[in-house]
Scaffold this motif. Structure first.
Motif, PDB file in Angstrom:
ATOM      1  N   PRO A 183       0.808  -1.232   0.000  1.00 26.67           N
ATOM      2  CA  PRO A 183       0.000   0.000   0.000  1.00 26.67           C
ATOM      3  C   PRO A 183       0.832   1.268   0.000  1.00 26.67           C
ATOM      4  N   VAL A 184       1.978   1.245   0.689  1.00 26.96           N
ATOM      5  CA  VAL A 184       2.848   2.429   0.678  1.00 26.96           C
ATOM      6  C   VAL A 184       3.400   2.667  -0.719  1.00 26.96           C
ATOM      7  N   ALA A 185       3.827   1.612  -1.386  1.00 23.79           N
ATOM      8  CA  ALA A 185       4.352   1.760  -2.750  1.00 23.79           C
ATOM      9  C   ALA A 185       3.279   2.277  -3.700  1.00 23.79           C
ATOM     10  N   THR A 186       2.048   1.810  -3.541  1.00 26.63           N
ATOM     11  CA  THR A 186       0.958   2.270  -4.406  1.00 26.63           C
ATOM     12  C   THR A 186       0.739   3.767  -4.267  1.00 26.63           C
ATOM     13  N   LEU A 187       0.598   4.240  -3.026  1.00 22.45           N
ATOM     14  CA  LEU A 187       0.356   5.667  -2.810  1.00 22.45           C
ATOM     15  C   LEU A 187       1.584   6.499  -3.172  1.00 22.45           C
ATOM     16  N   ALA A 188       2.783   5.983  -2.885  1.00 20.12           N
ATOM     17  CA  ALA A 188       3.996   6.757  -3.153  1.00 20.12           C
ATOM     18  C   ALA A 188       4.218   6.953  -4.641  1.00 20.12           C
ATOM     19  N   ILE A 189       4.011   5.922  -5.436  1.00 14.50           N
ATOM     20  CA  ILE A 189       4.224   6.046  -6.884  1.00 14.50           C
ATOM     21  C   ILE A 189       3.248   7.044  -7.494  1.00 14.50           C
ATOM     22  N   VAL A 190       1.978   6.950  -7.093  1.00 11.23           N
ATOM     23  CA  VAL A 190       0.966   7.848  -7.659  1.00 11.23           C
ATOM     24  C   VAL A 190       1.218   9.295  -7.246  1.00 11.23           C
ATOM     25  N   ASN A 191       1.587   9.523  -5.974  1.00  7.66           N
ATOM     26  CA  ASN A 191       1.753  10.890  -5.476  1.00  7.66           C
ATOM     27  C   ASN A 191       3.111  11.490  -5.810  1.00  7.66           C
ATOM     28  N   SER A 192       4.102  10.658  -6.130  1.00  9.55           N
ATOM     29  CA  SER A 192       5.426  11.214  -6.431  1.00  9.55           C
ATOM     30  C   SER A 192       5.422  12.023  -7.721  1.00  9.55           C
ATOM     31  N   ALA A 193       4.460  11.771  -8.609  1.00  8.83           N
ATOM     32  CA  ALA A 193       4.432  12.492  -9.885  1.00  8.83           C
ATOM     33  C   ALA A 193       4.263  13.992  -9.671  1.00  8.83           C
ATOM     34  N   ALA A 194       3.359  14.374  -8.775  1.00 13.96           N
ATOM     35  CA  ALA A 194       3.135  15.800  -8.538  1.00 13.96           C
ATOM     36  C   ALA A 194       4.377  16.462  -7.945  1.00 13.96           C
ATOM     37  N   TYR A 195       5.031  15.786  -7.009  1.00 10.56           N
ATOM     38  CA  TYR A 195       6.245  16.359  -6.416  1.00 10.56           C
ATOM     39  C   TYR A 195       7.353  16.484  -7.456  1.00 10.56           C
ATOM     40  N   LEU A 196       7.455  15.505  -8.336  1.00  9.98           N
ATOM     41  CA  LEU A 196       8.482  15.563  -9.374  1.00  9.98           C
ATOM     42  C   LEU A 196       8.263  16.770 -10.287  1.00  9.98           C
ATOM     43  N   ARG A 197       7.063  16.947 -10.776  1.00 11.35           N
ATOM     44  CA  ARG A 197       6.801  18.013 -11.739  1.00 11.35           C
ATOM     45  C   ARG A 197       6.925  19.389 -11.093  1.00 11.35           C
ATOM     46  N   HIS A 198       6.438  19.534  -9.877  1.00 16.12           N
ATOM     47  CA  HIS A 198       6.530  20.846  -9.221  1.00 16.12           C
ATOM     48  C   HIS A 198       7.960  21.166  -8.810  1.00 16.12           C
ATOM     49  N   SER A 199       8.681  20.164  -8.305  1.00 17.22           N
ATOM     50  CA  SER A 199      10.072  20.436  -7.930  1.00 17.22           C
ATOM     51  C   SER A 199      10.917  20.729  -9.163  1.00 17.22           C
ATOM     52  N   LEU A 200      10.651  20.052 -10.268  1.00 12.64           N
ATOM     53  CA  LEU A 200      11.380  20.321 -11.510  1.00 12.64           C
ATOM     54  C   LEU A 200      11.123  21.752 -11.987  1.00 12.64           C
ATOM     55  N   ALA A 201       9.853  22.159 -12.031  1.00 10.11           N
ATOM     56  CA  ALA A 201       9.535  23.514 -12.495  1.00 10.11           C
ATOM     57  C   ALA A 201      10.096  24.571 -11.545  1.00 10.11           C
ATOM     58  N   ALA A 202       9.978  24.329 -10.231  1.00 15.79           N
ATOM     59  CA  ALA A 202      10.471  25.315  -9.268  1.00 15.79           C
ATOM     60  C   ALA A 202      11.989  25.434  -9.315  1.00 15.79           C
ATOM     61  N   MET A 203      12.681  24.306  -9.424  1.00 13.17           N
ATOM     62  CA  MET A 203      14.134  24.352  -9.475  1.00 13.17           C
ATOM     63  C   MET A 203      14.624  24.987 -10.774  1.00 13.17           C
ATOM     64  N   GLN A 204      13.982  24.699 -11.882  1.00 13.56           N
ATOM     65  CA  GLN A 204      14.367  25.332 -13.141  1.00 13.56           C
ATOM     66  C   GLN A 204      14.221  26.849 -13.065  1.00 13.56           C
ATOM     67  N   ALA A 205      13.153  27.316 -12.410  1.00 13.74           N
ATOM     68  CA  ALA A 205      12.959  28.759 -12.267  1.00 13.74           C
ATOM     69  C   ALA A 205      14.009  29.378 -11.350  1.00 13.74           C
ATOM     70  N   GLU A 206      14.355  28.677 -10.261  1.00 14.72           N
ATOM     71  CA  GLU A 206      15.322  29.230  -9.317  1.00 14.72           C
ATOM     72  C   GLU A 206      16.739  29.249  -9.875  1.00 14.72           C
ATOM     73  N   LEU A 207      17.086  28.241 -10.668  1.00 15.86           N
ATOM     74  CA  LEU A 207      18.456  28.166 -11.179  1.00 15.86           C
ATOM     75  C   LEU A 207      18.792  29.279 -12.163  1.00 15.86           C
ATOM     76  N   TRP A 208      17.756  29.997 -12.658  1.00 19.53           N
ATOM     77  CA  TRP A 208      17.998  31.130 -13.550  1.00 19.53           C
ATOM     78  C   TRP A 208      17.999  32.461 -12.807  1.00 19.53           C
ATOM     79  N   GLN A 209      17.841  32.436 -11.490  1.00 19.53           N
ATOM     80  CA  GLN A 209      17.801  33.682 -10.729  1.00 19.53           C
ATOM     81  C   GLN A 209      19.203  34.291 -10.599  1.00 19.53           C
ATOM     82  N   PRO A 210      19.281  35.628 -10.485  1.00 15.59           N
ATOM     83  CA  PRO A 210      20.604  36.286 -10.380  1.00 15.59           C
ATOM     84  C   PRO A 210      21.427  35.829  -9.185  1.00 15.59           C
ATOM     85  N   TYR A 211      20.753  35.534  -8.033  1.00 16.76           N
ATOM     86  CA  TYR A 211      21.540  35.155  -6.857  1.00 16.76           C
ATOM     87  C   TYR A 211      22.235  33.813  -7.056  1.00 16.76           C
ATOM     88  N   ILE A 212      21.699  32.947  -7.928  1.00 16.55           N
ATOM     89  CA  ILE A 212      22.359  31.678  -8.213  1.00 16.55           C
ATOM     90  C   ILE A 212      23.622  31.925  -9.043  1.00 16.55           C
TER      91      ILE A 212
END
Length: 312
Positions: A183-212
């Motif tokens: 059951p943990v694997a079932t919920l983790a696989i389904v819910n990891s997609a949202a974290y992957l896409r949001h973390s990817l978009a957020a990190m891509q935006a931050e890596l282009w910031q001047p302070y980086i």
């Protein structure tokens, strides 16, 4: 920060009162009551017996008086009995909540580690982004019940490595982990997609910031630039999504709990509503709402710790 917490706790209390009153009103307006169902289920009961029981349980009083009496009892710590389970309501609620929180904590932790890790890797290494996107699309479009059945067929039926469902009857960590794995694997696989896409978009935006660029020009190691400078800012929206997922899964893991025959809040709410156990259903709904609101409060506090500019 203390003002934020105090204000939110007051809001939570007011919301619980309003939610309980509206739910009580909706249940009270439904046709029939548990005693009518008891009369249909037991032919030996007479109408006079049912009327005496109705007076004994206060069902002859107006709806608002019954609600006030119920609310006063709950504030005193008296939760009454479950008609469906023939047990004190607290003895049914707390084990179900504990089971759901264990399942929820393990699944969200695994989903966060996998999703955020892959998202950051794809943001840092653009060549990995297409593969990460493909995994996210596949995981997000896979129904949890279908994935759960596939995992049962593979690991429980075909390979025989893990139990197909239920809870561990033997004491110890290892038996509990074996029953939690699927059951943990079932919920983790389904819910990891949202974290992957949001973390990817957020990190891509931050890596282009001047302070980086400034941090890199200073000669800081790349891991320091990514994890100490970019990631804390990129993690703010991920914290919000985690809180929303935690609240939704407390009462919304019904499908997973049903497939793997695990007792939890999702199954408890469903069974109590279908069994016309109004007291248990109302308390379970309020408990799920309380956990949801506390999760959002924890997310607000975490956001302000990550970014003090948000105030509070």
């Amino acid at each position: 920060m203390l003002r934020l917490i105090a204000g939110r706790l007051v809001q939570i209390a007011v919301t619980l009162v309003i939610l309980s009153a509206l739910t009580w009103l909706a249940m009270g307006l439904m046709p029939g009551d548990p005693l009518d169902l008891a009369l249909l289920a037991d032919p030996a009961l007479t109408a006079a017996d049912v009327e005496r029981m109705r007076v004994l349980h206060g069902l002859d009083r107006p709806l608002h008086e019954r609600y006030l009496a119920w609310a006063a009892a709950v504030l005193r710590g008296e939760f009454g009995y479950s008609r469906l389970y023939a047990l004190p309501t607290a003895a049914v609620l707390w084990p179900a909540l504990g089971s759901t929180l264990v399942l929820l904590g393990c699944a969200l932790s695994l989903a966060l580690v996998a999703g955020v890790g892959l998202g950051v890797l794809a943001a840092v290494r653009p060549r990995a982004a297409p593969a990460a996107d493909a995994f996210a699309i596949l995981a997000q479009s896979t129904p949890s019940f279908w994935l759960g059945i596939l995992l049962i067929i593979l690991f429980a039926v075909t390979l025989g490595w893990l139990p197909a469902g239920g809870v561990a009857e033997e004491p110890g960590l290892w038996p509990a982990l074996r029953f939690l794995a699927l059951p943990v694997a079932t919920l983790a696989i389904v819910n990891s997609a949202a974290y992957l896409r949001h973390s990817l978009a957020a990190m891509q935006a931050e890596l282009w910031q001047p302070y980086i660029r400034t941090a890199r020009m200073k000669g800081l190691p790349e891991r320091v630039v990514i994890w100490r400078h970019a990631f804390p800012n990129a993690a703010i929206p991920i914290v919000t999504i985690t809180a929303l997922d935690a609240g939704a899964l407390v009462s919304g893991a019904l499908i997973t709990e049903t497939i793997f025959a695990r007792p939890g809040m999702g199954r408890l709410i469903y069974d109590s509503i279908m069994g016309n156990d109004y007291n248990l259903a109302l308390l379970a709904l309020l408990l799920a709402a309380l956990v949801t609101m506390l999760a959002t409060l924890a997310a607000d506090v975490a956001q302000r710790l990550l970014d003090p500019r948000l105030g509070g």
